[in-house]
Design an enzyme around this catalytic site. Structure first.
Site, mmCIF file in Angstrom:
data_model
loop_
_atom_site.group_PDB
_atom_site.id
_atom_site.type_symbol
_atom_site.label_atom_id
_atom_site.label_comp_id
_atom_site.label_asym_id
_atom_site.label_seq_id
_atom_site.Cartn_x
_atom_site.Cartn_y
_atom_site.Cartn_z
ATOM 1 N N ASN A 95 0.820 -1.218 0.000
ATOM 2 C CA ASN A 95 0.000 0.000 0.000
ATOM 3 C C ASN A 95 0.849 1.261 0.000
ATOM 4 O OD1 ASN A 95 -2.226 -1.652 0.056
ATOM 5 N ND2 ASN A 95 -2.790 -1.205 2.172
ATOM 6 N N ARG A 426 -11.630 -4.056 -13.986
ATOM 7 C CA ARG A 426 -10.567 -5.051 -13.790
ATOM 8 C C ARG A 426 -11.201 -6.422 -13.956
ATOM 9 N NH1 ARG A 426 -6.484 -1.981 -11.248
ATOM 10 N NH2 ARG A 426 -7.290 -0.337 -9.882
ATOM 11 N N ARG A 456 -5.950 1.809 -12.627
ATOM 12 C CA ARG A 456 -4.540 1.994 -12.251
ATOM 13 C C ARG A 456 -3.784 0.676 -12.138
ATOM 14 N NH1 ARG A 456 -4.759 5.742 -7.851
ATOM 15 N NH2 ARG A 456 -4.875 7.323 -9.483
ATOM 16 N N HIS A 486 -16.358 3.641 -13.227
ATOM 17 C CA HIS A 486 -16.317 2.675 -12.131
ATOM 18 C C HIS A 486 -17.610 1.862 -12.046
ATOM 19 C CE1 HIS A 486 -12.571 3.242 -9.901
ATOM 20 N NE2 HIS A 486 -12.622 4.496 -10.289
ATOM 21 N N TYR A 519 -13.267 -9.239 -1.506
ATOM 22 C CA TYR A 519 -13.776 -7.930 -1.115
ATOM 23 C C TYR A 519 -15.285 -7.956 -0.911
ATOM 24 C CZ TYR A 519 -9.181 -6.547 -2.799
ATOM 25 O OH TYR A 519 -7.838 -6.448 -2.990
#
Length: 541
Positions: A95, A426, A456, A486, A519
Protein backbone atom coordinates in the site's frame (compact mmCIF):
# COMPACT_ATOMS: atom_id res chain seq x y z
CA UNK A 1 -70.56 -15.88 45.57
CA UNK A 2 -73.58 -14.06 47.12
CA UNK A 3 -75.34 -11.06 45.58
CA UNK A 4 -74.39 -8.94 48.62
CA UNK A 5 -70.65 -9.61 48.27
CA UNK A 6 -70.77 -8.81 44.55
CA UNK A 7 -72.33 -5.41 45.25
CA UNK A 8 -69.66 -4.73 47.88
CA UNK A 9 -66.83 -5.49 45.37
CA UNK A 10 -68.39 -3.21 42.78
CA UNK A 11 -68.68 -0.39 45.31
CA UNK A 12 -65.04 -0.86 46.27
CA UNK A 13 -63.88 -0.81 42.58
CA UNK A 14 -65.84 2.39 41.97
CA UNK A 15 -64.19 4.10 44.95
CA UNK A 16 -60.74 3.03 43.80
CA UNK A 17 -61.37 4.30 40.26
CA UNK A 18 -62.63 7.64 41.58
CA UNK A 19 -59.52 7.96 43.76
CA UNK A 20 -57.22 7.16 40.80
CA UNK A 21 -59.08 9.63 38.60
CA UNK A 22 -58.68 12.32 41.26
CA UNK A 23 -54.93 11.63 41.56
CA UNK A 24 -54.50 11.68 37.79
CA UNK A 25 -56.34 15.01 37.56
CA UNK A 26 -54.20 16.53 40.32
CA UNK A 27 -51.00 15.30 38.63
CA UNK A 28 -52.11 16.81 35.30
CA UNK A 29 -52.87 20.15 36.92
CA UNK A 30 -49.49 20.15 38.69
CA UNK A 31 -47.74 19.49 35.35
CA UNK A 32 -49.61 22.38 33.71
CA UNK A 33 -48.73 24.70 36.57
CA UNK A 34 -45.06 23.68 36.43
CA UNK A 35 -44.91 24.39 32.70
CA UNK A 36 -46.51 27.80 33.22
CA UNK A 37 -43.87 28.53 35.85
CA UNK A 38 -41.00 27.97 33.38
CA UNK A 39 -39.90 31.28 31.89
CA UNK A 40 -40.29 31.55 28.14
CA UNK A 41 -37.05 32.35 26.34
CA UNK A 42 -36.69 33.45 22.77
CA UNK A 43 -34.70 31.01 20.56
CA UNK A 44 -31.07 32.05 20.12
CA UNK A 45 -30.14 32.39 16.49
CA UNK A 46 -27.00 30.38 15.75
CA UNK A 47 -24.43 31.85 13.38
CA UNK A 48 -24.37 30.08 10.01
CA UNK A 49 -21.76 27.34 9.62
CA UNK A 50 -18.94 28.28 7.29
CA UNK A 51 -18.60 25.13 5.20
CA UNK A 52 -15.32 26.45 3.83
CA UNK A 53 -13.69 26.53 7.27
CA UNK A 54 -10.53 24.36 6.97
CA UNK A 55 -10.94 22.91 10.46
CA UNK A 56 -14.00 21.03 9.22
CA UNK A 57 -11.91 18.97 6.80
CA UNK A 58 -9.49 16.06 7.16
CA UNK A 59 -6.66 15.94 4.67
CA UNK A 60 -7.27 13.20 2.12
CA UNK A 61 -3.68 11.95 1.94
CA UNK A 62 -3.11 11.92 5.70
CA UNK A 63 -6.41 10.09 6.17
CA UNK A 64 -5.37 7.50 3.59
CA UNK A 65 -2.09 7.05 5.44
CA UNK A 66 -3.90 6.48 8.75
CA UNK A 67 -5.91 3.71 7.12
CA UNK A 68 -2.69 2.01 6.07
CA UNK A 69 -1.35 2.27 9.61
CA UNK A 70 -4.45 0.38 10.75
CA UNK A 71 -3.49 -2.35 8.27
CA UNK A 72 -0.08 -2.58 9.95
CA UNK A 73 -1.78 -2.90 13.34
CA UNK A 74 -3.32 -6.17 12.16
CA UNK A 75 0.17 -7.72 12.17
CA UNK A 76 0.11 -7.44 15.96
CA UNK A 77 -3.33 -8.98 16.41
CA UNK A 78 -2.69 -12.40 17.91
CA UNK A 79 -6.23 -13.51 17.10
CA UNK A 80 -5.14 -13.70 13.44
CA UNK A 81 -3.20 -16.76 12.18
CA UNK A 82 0.54 -16.10 12.06
CA UNK A 83 1.05 -16.16 8.29
CA UNK A 84 -1.94 -13.85 7.87
CA UNK A 85 -0.30 -11.42 10.29
CA UNK A 86 2.79 -11.53 8.09
CA UNK A 87 0.59 -10.81 5.07
CA UNK A 88 -0.86 -7.72 6.75
CA UNK A 89 2.67 -6.48 7.42
CA UNK A 90 3.58 -6.99 3.75
CA UNK A 91 0.33 -5.41 2.51
CA UNK A 92 1.37 -2.32 4.49
CA UNK A 93 4.46 -2.17 2.23
CA UNK A 94 2.45 -2.75 -0.94
CA UNK A 95 0.00 0.00 0.00
CA UNK A 96 2.83 2.41 0.81
CA UNK A 97 4.40 1.71 -2.59
CA UNK A 98 1.26 2.84 -4.40
CA UNK A 99 0.77 5.72 -1.97
CA UNK A 100 4.19 7.13 -2.88
CA UNK A 101 3.90 6.27 -6.58
CA UNK A 102 0.61 8.15 -6.94
CA UNK A 103 -0.34 10.37 -3.99
CA UNK A 104 3.08 11.67 -2.93
CA UNK A 105 4.26 11.79 -6.53
CA UNK A 106 1.33 14.02 -7.51
CA UNK A 107 2.10 16.55 -4.77
CA UNK A 108 5.81 16.56 -5.65
CA UNK A 109 4.84 17.11 -9.28
CA UNK A 110 2.77 20.13 -8.25
CA UNK A 111 5.71 21.61 -6.34
CA UNK A 112 8.13 20.95 -9.17
CA UNK A 113 6.06 22.87 -11.71
CA UNK A 114 4.68 25.54 -9.39
CA UNK A 115 1.11 24.29 -9.60
CA UNK A 116 0.61 23.62 -5.92
CA UNK A 117 -2.74 24.51 -4.41
CA UNK A 118 -4.10 23.99 -0.92
CA UNK A 119 -7.17 21.81 -0.58
CA UNK A 120 -10.27 22.45 1.58
CA UNK A 121 -8.14 21.73 4.68
CA UNK A 122 -5.89 24.68 3.76
CA UNK A 123 -2.75 22.53 4.03
CA UNK A 124 -0.06 23.37 1.49
CA UNK A 125 1.26 20.32 -0.41
CA UNK A 126 4.74 20.84 1.04
CA UNK A 127 3.28 20.73 4.55
CA UNK A 128 1.39 17.55 3.72
CA UNK A 129 4.50 15.91 2.24
CA UNK A 130 6.54 16.78 5.32
CA UNK A 131 3.92 15.24 7.60
CA UNK A 132 3.69 12.14 5.40
CA UNK A 133 7.44 11.57 5.44
CA UNK A 134 7.59 12.00 9.21
CA UNK A 135 4.71 9.58 9.80
CA UNK A 136 5.98 7.04 7.28
CA UNK A 137 9.51 7.00 8.68
CA UNK A 138 8.12 6.32 12.15
CA UNK A 139 5.87 3.48 11.06
CA UNK A 140 8.28 1.88 8.57
CA UNK A 141 10.81 1.65 11.40
CA UNK A 142 8.07 0.12 13.53
CA UNK A 143 7.14 -2.28 10.72
CA UNK A 144 10.66 -3.74 10.54
CA UNK A 145 10.79 -3.96 14.33
CA UNK A 146 7.56 -6.01 14.28
CA UNK A 147 9.02 -8.22 11.53
CA UNK A 148 12.36 -8.82 13.25
CA UNK A 149 11.24 -9.00 16.87
CA UNK A 150 7.77 -10.50 16.63
CA UNK A 151 6.95 -12.22 13.34
CA UNK A 152 10.30 -13.89 12.55
CA UNK A 153 10.73 -15.32 16.08
CA UNK A 154 7.14 -16.60 16.02
CA UNK A 155 7.72 -18.27 12.63
CA UNK A 156 10.87 -19.89 14.04
CA UNK A 157 8.73 -21.59 16.68
CA UNK A 158 6.75 -23.15 13.84
CA UNK A 159 9.94 -24.32 12.12
CA UNK A 160 9.82 -21.67 9.36
CA UNK A 161 13.32 -20.22 9.04
CA UNK A 162 14.63 -17.25 7.05
CA UNK A 163 18.32 -18.12 7.06
CA UNK A 164 20.88 -15.35 7.23
CA UNK A 165 24.27 -15.90 5.62
CA UNK A 166 26.07 -16.52 8.89
CA UNK A 167 23.77 -19.50 9.53
CA UNK A 168 24.45 -21.30 6.24
CA UNK A 169 26.13 -24.68 6.62
CA UNK A 170 28.94 -25.74 4.26
CA UNK A 171 26.53 -27.97 2.32
CA UNK A 172 23.97 -25.20 2.04
CA UNK A 173 26.62 -22.70 0.93
CA UNK A 174 27.76 -25.08 -1.82
CA UNK A 175 24.18 -25.49 -3.07
CA UNK A 176 23.59 -21.72 -2.95
CA UNK A 177 26.81 -21.03 -4.86
CA UNK A 178 25.69 -23.45 -7.54
CA UNK A 179 22.30 -21.69 -7.65
CA UNK A 180 24.13 -18.37 -8.08
CA UNK A 181 26.26 -19.70 -10.93
CA UNK A 182 23.38 -21.48 -12.69
CA UNK A 183 20.45 -19.08 -12.15
CA UNK A 184 21.78 -15.65 -11.16
CA UNK A 185 25.11 -15.14 -12.93
CA UNK A 186 23.76 -15.64 -16.48
CA UNK A 187 21.11 -12.91 -16.09
CA UNK A 188 22.69 -10.34 -13.77
CA UNK A 189 24.41 -7.30 -15.33
CA UNK A 190 26.69 -5.36 -12.94
CA UNK A 191 27.49 -1.82 -14.04
CA UNK A 192 30.80 -0.22 -13.08
CA UNK A 193 30.47 3.55 -12.70
CA UNK A 194 32.99 5.65 -14.61
CA UNK A 195 32.89 8.50 -17.17
CA UNK A 196 31.93 6.09 -19.96
CA UNK A 197 29.40 4.28 -17.77
CA UNK A 198 27.26 6.90 -15.99
CA UNK A 199 24.67 6.08 -13.37
CA UNK A 200 22.05 3.82 -15.02
CA UNK A 201 18.33 4.44 -15.27
CA UNK A 202 16.90 2.04 -12.73
CA UNK A 203 13.38 0.71 -13.03
CA UNK A 204 10.73 1.74 -10.54
CA UNK A 205 10.71 -0.41 -7.35
CA UNK A 206 13.51 -2.67 -8.59
CA UNK A 207 15.97 -4.23 -6.14
CA UNK A 208 19.50 -2.90 -6.64
CA UNK A 209 22.87 -2.94 -4.89
CA UNK A 210 25.48 -0.24 -4.65
CA UNK A 211 28.97 -1.73 -4.36
CA UNK A 212 32.25 -0.22 -3.18
CA UNK A 213 35.21 -1.70 -5.06
CA UNK A 214 38.97 -1.74 -4.65
CA UNK A 215 41.37 -2.62 -7.46
CA UNK A 216 41.26 -2.67 -11.26
CA UNK A 217 38.90 -4.53 -13.54
CA UNK A 218 39.87 -6.62 -16.57
CA UNK A 219 40.35 -3.42 -18.60
CA UNK A 220 42.61 -1.78 -16.05
CA UNK A 221 39.92 0.66 -14.85
CA UNK A 222 39.56 1.78 -11.26
CA UNK A 223 35.87 2.61 -11.00
CA UNK A 224 35.60 2.34 -7.22
CA UNK A 225 31.84 1.93 -7.38
CA UNK A 226 29.28 -0.22 -9.19
CA UNK A 227 25.55 -0.90 -9.35
CA UNK A 228 24.08 -4.41 -9.45
CA UNK A 229 20.43 -4.47 -10.59
CA UNK A 230 18.82 -7.68 -9.30
CA UNK A 231 17.17 -9.55 -12.19
CA UNK A 232 13.41 -9.04 -11.96
CA UNK A 233 12.82 -12.50 -13.42
CA UNK A 234 14.27 -14.21 -10.35
CA UNK A 235 12.30 -14.99 -7.19
CA UNK A 236 13.17 -12.93 -4.12
CA UNK A 237 12.74 -15.96 -1.85
CA UNK A 238 14.33 -19.35 -2.49
CA UNK A 239 13.54 -22.53 -0.59
CA UNK A 240 16.52 -24.71 0.30
CA UNK A 241 16.22 -28.45 -0.42
CA UNK A 242 14.94 -30.37 2.60
CA UNK A 243 17.84 -32.83 2.49
CA UNK A 244 20.27 -29.97 3.25
CA UNK A 245 18.38 -28.84 6.35
CA UNK A 246 17.57 -30.16 9.80
CA UNK A 247 13.83 -30.12 9.25
CA UNK A 248 11.32 -27.36 8.76
CA UNK A 249 10.98 -24.83 5.96
CA UNK A 250 14.23 -23.03 5.21
CA UNK A 251 14.16 -19.92 3.02
CA UNK A 252 16.86 -17.51 1.86
CA UNK A 253 16.64 -14.11 0.21
CA UNK A 254 17.97 -13.44 -3.27
CA UNK A 255 19.60 -10.36 -1.77
CA UNK A 256 21.63 -12.61 0.57
CA UNK A 257 22.88 -14.64 -2.41
CA UNK A 258 23.99 -11.54 -4.30
CA UNK A 259 25.65 -10.16 -1.17
CA UNK A 260 27.54 -13.40 -0.60
CA UNK A 261 28.86 -13.78 -4.14
CA UNK A 262 29.07 -10.15 -5.29
CA UNK A 263 32.84 -10.42 -5.66
CA UNK A 264 32.41 -13.10 -8.34
CA UNK A 265 30.83 -10.38 -10.50
CA UNK A 266 34.00 -8.25 -10.46
CA UNK A 267 37.04 -10.42 -11.32
CA UNK A 268 40.32 -9.01 -10.05
CA UNK A 269 38.59 -6.55 -7.70
CA UNK A 270 37.74 -6.66 -4.02
CA UNK A 271 34.25 -5.78 -2.79
CA UNK A 272 34.61 -3.45 0.17
CA UNK A 273 30.88 -3.11 0.73
CA UNK A 274 27.60 -4.18 -0.88
CA UNK A 275 24.33 -2.51 0.12
CA UNK A 276 20.82 -2.99 -1.20
CA UNK A 277 18.55 -0.11 -2.13
CA UNK A 278 15.30 0.52 -3.95
CA UNK A 279 13.95 3.61 -5.64
CA UNK A 280 10.23 4.43 -5.94
CA UNK A 281 9.18 6.61 -8.88
CA UNK A 282 6.18 8.61 -10.00
CA UNK A 283 3.98 5.99 -11.67
CA UNK A 284 0.90 8.11 -12.36
CA UNK A 285 -0.17 8.30 -15.98
CA UNK A 286 -1.35 11.88 -16.36
CA UNK A 287 -2.05 13.80 -19.54
CA UNK A 288 -3.95 16.83 -20.79
CA UNK A 289 -7.39 15.59 -21.85
CA UNK A 290 -7.75 18.44 -24.35
CA UNK A 291 -4.68 17.25 -26.23
CA UNK A 292 -5.63 13.56 -26.32
CA UNK A 293 -6.81 12.42 -29.73
CA UNK A 294 -6.47 8.67 -29.15
CA UNK A 295 -6.66 7.53 -25.52
CA UNK A 296 -5.37 4.02 -26.19
CA UNK A 297 -2.36 5.31 -28.16
CA UNK A 298 -1.61 7.89 -25.46
CA UNK A 299 -1.66 5.23 -22.74
CA UNK A 300 0.55 2.87 -24.73
CA UNK A 301 3.10 5.64 -25.00
CA UNK A 302 2.97 6.37 -21.28
CA UNK A 303 3.26 2.81 -19.98
CA UNK A 304 6.99 2.57 -20.65
CA UNK A 305 7.76 5.97 -19.18
CA UNK A 306 5.97 4.98 -15.94
CA UNK A 307 8.96 2.78 -15.08
CA UNK A 308 11.29 5.78 -15.19
CA UNK A 309 9.30 8.64 -13.67
CA UNK A 310 10.76 11.12 -11.20
CA UNK A 311 12.08 9.54 -8.00
CA UNK A 312 9.91 10.06 -4.91
CA UNK A 313 11.44 7.74 -2.28
CA UNK A 314 14.75 6.01 -1.57
CA UNK A 315 14.90 2.89 0.62
CA UNK A 316 18.35 1.73 1.74
CA UNK A 317 19.89 -0.84 4.04
CA UNK A 318 20.48 0.94 7.35
CA UNK A 319 24.14 -0.13 7.25
CA UNK A 320 24.78 1.84 4.06
CA UNK A 321 27.54 4.46 4.61
CA UNK A 322 26.37 8.07 4.52
CA UNK A 323 28.59 8.95 1.58
CA UNK A 324 26.88 6.29 -0.56
CA UNK A 325 23.42 7.43 0.54
CA UNK A 326 24.31 11.02 -0.35
CA UNK A 327 25.59 9.82 -3.72
CA UNK A 328 22.28 8.05 -4.42
CA UNK A 329 20.23 11.05 -3.27
CA UNK A 330 22.19 13.25 -5.65
CA UNK A 331 21.64 10.87 -8.56
CA UNK A 332 17.91 10.64 -7.89
CA UNK A 333 17.50 14.36 -7.13
CA UNK A 334 16.04 13.70 -3.68
CA UNK A 335 16.78 15.17 -0.29
CA UNK A 336 17.46 13.44 3.01
CA UNK A 337 13.83 13.52 4.15
CA UNK A 338 12.87 11.12 1.36
CA UNK A 339 15.30 8.45 2.62
CA UNK A 340 14.10 5.38 4.51
CA UNK A 341 16.82 3.38 6.29
CA UNK A 342 15.50 -0.13 6.93
CA UNK A 343 16.65 -3.08 9.01
CA UNK A 344 16.02 -5.86 6.53
CA UNK A 345 15.08 -6.47 2.89
CA UNK A 346 14.10 -3.28 1.05
CA UNK A 347 11.49 -5.05 -1.06
CA UNK A 348 9.23 -6.62 1.55
CA UNK A 349 6.27 -6.92 -0.81
CA UNK A 350 8.05 -9.71 -2.69
CA UNK A 351 8.04 -11.75 0.53
CA UNK A 352 4.40 -12.59 -0.20
CA UNK A 353 5.79 -15.55 -2.12
CA UNK A 354 6.20 -17.29 1.26
CA UNK A 355 2.57 -18.41 0.95
CA UNK A 356 3.51 -20.70 -1.93
CA UNK A 357 6.75 -21.94 -0.37
CA UNK A 358 5.50 -23.28 2.96
CA UNK A 359 2.58 -25.56 3.75
CA UNK A 360 1.22 -24.65 7.16
CA UNK A 361 -2.56 -24.62 6.90
CA UNK A 362 -2.92 -24.07 10.64
CA UNK A 363 -1.11 -20.73 10.23
CA UNK A 364 -3.59 -19.53 7.60
CA UNK A 365 -7.26 -18.71 7.72
CA UNK A 366 -9.47 -21.67 6.94
CA UNK A 367 -10.61 -21.69 3.31
CA UNK A 368 -14.00 -20.07 2.90
CA UNK A 369 -16.58 -21.36 0.46
CA UNK A 370 -19.19 -18.73 -0.41
CA UNK A 371 -22.82 -19.76 -0.24
CA UNK A 372 -25.33 -19.71 -3.06
CA UNK A 373 -28.95 -18.64 -2.99
CA UNK A 374 -31.00 -21.86 -2.95
CA UNK A 375 -33.41 -20.64 -5.60
CA UNK A 376 -30.58 -19.70 -7.90
CA UNK A 377 -28.96 -23.05 -7.15
CA UNK A 378 -32.12 -24.87 -8.14
CA UNK A 379 -32.46 -22.79 -11.29
CA UNK A 380 -28.83 -22.73 -12.34
CA UNK A 381 -29.72 -24.83 -15.40
CA UNK A 382 -31.41 -21.70 -16.79
CA UNK A 383 -30.78 -18.51 -14.84
CA UNK A 384 -33.21 -16.57 -17.05
CA UNK A 385 -36.08 -18.61 -15.57
CA UNK A 386 -35.02 -17.59 -12.05
CA UNK A 387 -34.72 -13.89 -12.89
CA UNK A 388 -38.15 -13.79 -14.54
CA UNK A 389 -39.67 -14.79 -11.20
CA UNK A 390 -37.88 -12.38 -8.86
CA UNK A 391 -34.85 -10.13 -8.33
CA UNK A 392 -31.75 -11.26 -6.42
CA UNK A 393 -29.39 -9.23 -4.25
CA UNK A 394 -26.09 -11.03 -3.59
CA UNK A 395 -23.60 -10.07 -0.88
CA UNK A 396 -20.03 -10.98 -1.85
CA UNK A 397 -17.83 -12.68 -0.76
CA UNK A 398 -20.34 -14.40 1.55
CA UNK A 399 -22.48 -15.34 -1.43
CA UNK A 400 -20.88 -16.66 -4.59
CA UNK A 401 -20.22 -14.55 -7.68
CA UNK A 402 -21.03 -17.60 -9.84
CA UNK A 403 -24.59 -16.51 -10.83
CA UNK A 404 -23.14 -13.38 -12.45
CA UNK A 405 -20.71 -15.47 -14.49
CA UNK A 406 -23.46 -17.99 -15.26
CA UNK A 407 -25.70 -15.23 -16.59
CA UNK A 408 -23.06 -14.16 -19.09
CA UNK A 409 -22.05 -17.71 -20.02
CA UNK A 410 -25.64 -18.70 -20.72
CA UNK A 411 -26.20 -15.47 -22.63
CA UNK A 412 -23.18 -16.20 -24.85
CA UNK A 413 -24.55 -19.65 -25.80
CA UNK A 414 -28.27 -18.89 -25.89
CA UNK A 415 -29.52 -18.42 -29.50
CA UNK A 416 -32.37 -16.23 -28.18
CA UNK A 417 -29.94 -13.64 -26.81
CA UNK A 418 -29.35 -10.93 -29.40
CA UNK A 419 -27.25 -8.32 -27.53
CA UNK A 420 -24.94 -7.90 -24.55
CA UNK A 421 -23.69 -4.61 -23.13
CA UNK A 422 -21.18 -4.44 -20.29
CA UNK A 423 -18.64 -2.25 -18.48
CA UNK A 424 -15.22 -3.67 -17.55
CA UNK A 425 -12.73 -2.18 -15.08
CA UNK A 426 -10.57 -5.05 -13.79
CA UNK A 427 -11.14 -8.60 -14.99
CA UNK A 428 -8.01 -10.62 -14.20
CA UNK A 429 -6.03 -13.03 -16.35
CA UNK A 430 -7.96 -15.74 -18.27
CA UNK A 431 -11.24 -14.22 -17.18
CA UNK A 432 -14.40 -16.33 -17.68
CA UNK A 433 -16.26 -13.05 -18.14
CA UNK A 434 -14.03 -12.02 -21.04
CA UNK A 435 -14.08 -15.50 -22.56
CA UNK A 436 -17.89 -15.41 -22.59
CA UNK A 437 -17.94 -11.97 -24.24
CA UNK A 438 -15.52 -13.19 -26.92
CA UNK A 439 -17.68 -16.29 -27.53
CA UNK A 440 -20.80 -14.14 -27.77
CA UNK A 441 -19.21 -11.75 -30.27
CA UNK A 442 -17.91 -14.61 -32.42
CA UNK A 443 -21.37 -16.19 -32.50
CA UNK A 444 -22.79 -13.03 -34.06
CA UNK A 445 -24.40 -11.35 -31.07
CA UNK A 446 -24.23 -7.57 -30.70
CA UNK A 447 -21.59 -7.14 -27.99
CA UNK A 448 -20.70 -3.67 -26.71
CA UNK A 449 -18.08 -3.26 -23.98
CA UNK A 450 -17.07 -0.08 -22.17
CA UNK A 451 -13.49 -0.67 -20.98
CA UNK A 452 -11.88 1.68 -18.48
CA UNK A 453 -8.34 1.82 -19.82
CA UNK A 454 -7.10 3.85 -16.85
CA UNK A 455 -7.74 1.24 -14.15
CA UNK A 456 -4.54 1.99 -12.25
CA UNK A 457 -1.74 -0.52 -12.90
CA UNK A 458 -4.10 -2.56 -15.10
CA UNK A 459 -3.84 -0.22 -18.09
CA UNK A 460 -1.66 -2.56 -20.14
CA UNK A 461 -3.87 -5.54 -19.36
CA UNK A 462 -6.97 -3.61 -20.38
CA UNK A 463 -5.34 -2.53 -23.65
CA UNK A 464 -4.73 -6.20 -24.50
CA UNK A 465 -8.29 -7.00 -23.43
CA UNK A 466 -9.67 -4.30 -25.74
CA UNK A 467 -7.70 -5.67 -28.69
CA UNK A 468 -8.90 -9.22 -28.03
CA UNK A 469 -12.55 -8.17 -27.90
CA UNK A 470 -12.23 -6.04 -31.02
CA UNK A 471 -10.67 -8.95 -32.92
CA UNK A 472 -13.66 -11.10 -31.88
CA UNK A 473 -16.07 -8.55 -33.36
CA UNK A 474 -17.18 -6.66 -30.25
CA UNK A 475 -17.69 -2.91 -30.25
CA UNK A 476 -15.24 -1.48 -27.68
CA UNK A 477 -15.71 1.97 -26.15
CA UNK A 478 -13.15 3.62 -23.87
CA UNK A 479 -15.47 5.75 -21.80
CA UNK A 480 -15.00 9.45 -20.99
CA UNK A 481 -11.50 10.93 -21.02
CA UNK A 482 -11.93 13.14 -17.95
CA UNK A 483 -13.77 10.51 -15.89
CA UNK A 484 -13.15 6.95 -14.79
CA UNK A 485 -15.91 4.44 -15.47
CA UNK A 486 -16.32 2.68 -12.13
CA UNK A 487 -19.91 1.54 -12.73
CA UNK A 488 -20.33 -2.24 -12.96
CA UNK A 489 -23.23 -2.87 -15.34
CA UNK A 490 -24.28 -5.73 -17.61
CA UNK A 491 -27.32 -5.87 -19.91
CA UNK A 492 -28.49 -9.01 -21.71
CA UNK A 493 -31.25 -8.55 -24.31
CA UNK A 494 -33.15 -11.78 -24.99
CA UNK A 495 -35.97 -12.49 -27.46
CA UNK A 496 -38.82 -14.27 -25.69
CA UNK A 497 -41.79 -14.89 -27.93
CA UNK A 498 -42.79 -11.62 -29.54
CA UNK A 499 -41.02 -9.31 -27.08
CA UNK A 500 -37.51 -8.41 -25.97
CA UNK A 501 -36.68 -8.93 -22.29
CA UNK A 502 -33.80 -7.12 -20.64
CA UNK A 503 -31.79 -8.92 -17.94
CA UNK A 504 -29.53 -6.67 -15.88
CA UNK A 505 -26.69 -7.01 -13.42
CA UNK A 506 -25.57 -3.99 -11.36
CA UNK A 507 -22.67 -4.29 -8.93
CA UNK A 508 -20.28 -2.41 -6.68
CA UNK A 509 -17.26 -4.64 -7.31
CA UNK A 510 -15.35 -5.67 -10.43
CA UNK A 511 -16.15 -8.37 -12.96
CA UNK A 512 -13.33 -10.37 -11.43
CA UNK A 513 -14.05 -13.79 -9.91
CA UNK A 514 -10.87 -13.61 -7.79
CA UNK A 515 -11.53 -10.30 -6.03
CA UNK A 516 -15.20 -11.29 -5.60
CA UNK A 517 -13.90 -13.90 -3.12
CA UNK A 518 -11.98 -11.27 -1.15
CA UNK A 519 -13.78 -7.93 -1.12
CA UNK A 520 -17.18 -6.97 0.25
CA UNK A 521 -19.51 -5.98 -2.60
CA UNK A 522 -23.09 -6.26 -3.78
CA UNK A 523 -24.62 -7.69 -6.95
CA UNK A 524 -28.17 -6.99 -8.08
CA UNK A 525 -29.71 -9.28 -10.72
CA UNK A 526 -33.08 -8.40 -12.23
CA UNK A 527 -35.35 -8.57 -15.26
CA UNK A 528 -37.34 -5.52 -14.14
CA UNK A 529 -38.41 -3.57 -17.22
CA UNK A 530 -37.85 -0.16 -15.60
CA UNK A 531 -34.26 -1.07 -14.64
CA UNK A 532 -33.67 -2.34 -18.17
CA UNK A 533 -34.94 0.90 -19.69
CA UNK A 534 -32.77 2.91 -17.27
CA UNK A 535 -29.72 0.90 -18.36
CA UNK A 536 -30.52 1.49 -22.02
CA UNK A 537 -30.89 5.24 -21.51
CA UNK A 538 -27.67 5.56 -19.49
CA UNK A 539 -25.63 3.51 -21.96
CA UNK A 540 -26.94 5.54 -24.90
CA UNK A 541 -26.12 8.95 -23.40
Amino acid sequence: MTEQSTEHDMTTDTAVNEELSKETHEASMALVESREAIPVTEPVEQPPVDLKAPELYINRELSHLQFNIRVLEQALDESHPLLERLMFLLIFSSNLDEFFEIRVAEMMHQLKYGREAAGPDALHPQTVISRILEICNTHVERQYKILNETIFPALEKHNIHFLRRRLWSDEQTAWIKNYFEEKVLPVVSPIGLDPSHPFPRLINKSLNFIVELDGKDAFGRESGMAIIPAPRSLPRLIRLPDNLCDGGDNLIFLSSIIHEFAEDLFPGMKVEGCYQFRITRNADLSFDSEEVEDLARTLRGGLHSRKYGDAVRLEVDQRTPENLINFLLHEFNLDETHTFRVDGPVNLTRMMAVRDLVDHKHLRWKPFTPGINNKLKLKQGNIFDALRVKDYLLHHPFQTFAPVVDLLRQAAKDPQVIAIKQTLYRTGVNSDIVNALVEAARSGKEVTVVIELRARFDEESNLHLASRLQEAGALVVYGVVDCKTHAKMMLVVRREGTRLVRYVHLGTGNYHSGTARLYTDYSYLTSDADVGRMFTRSSSS
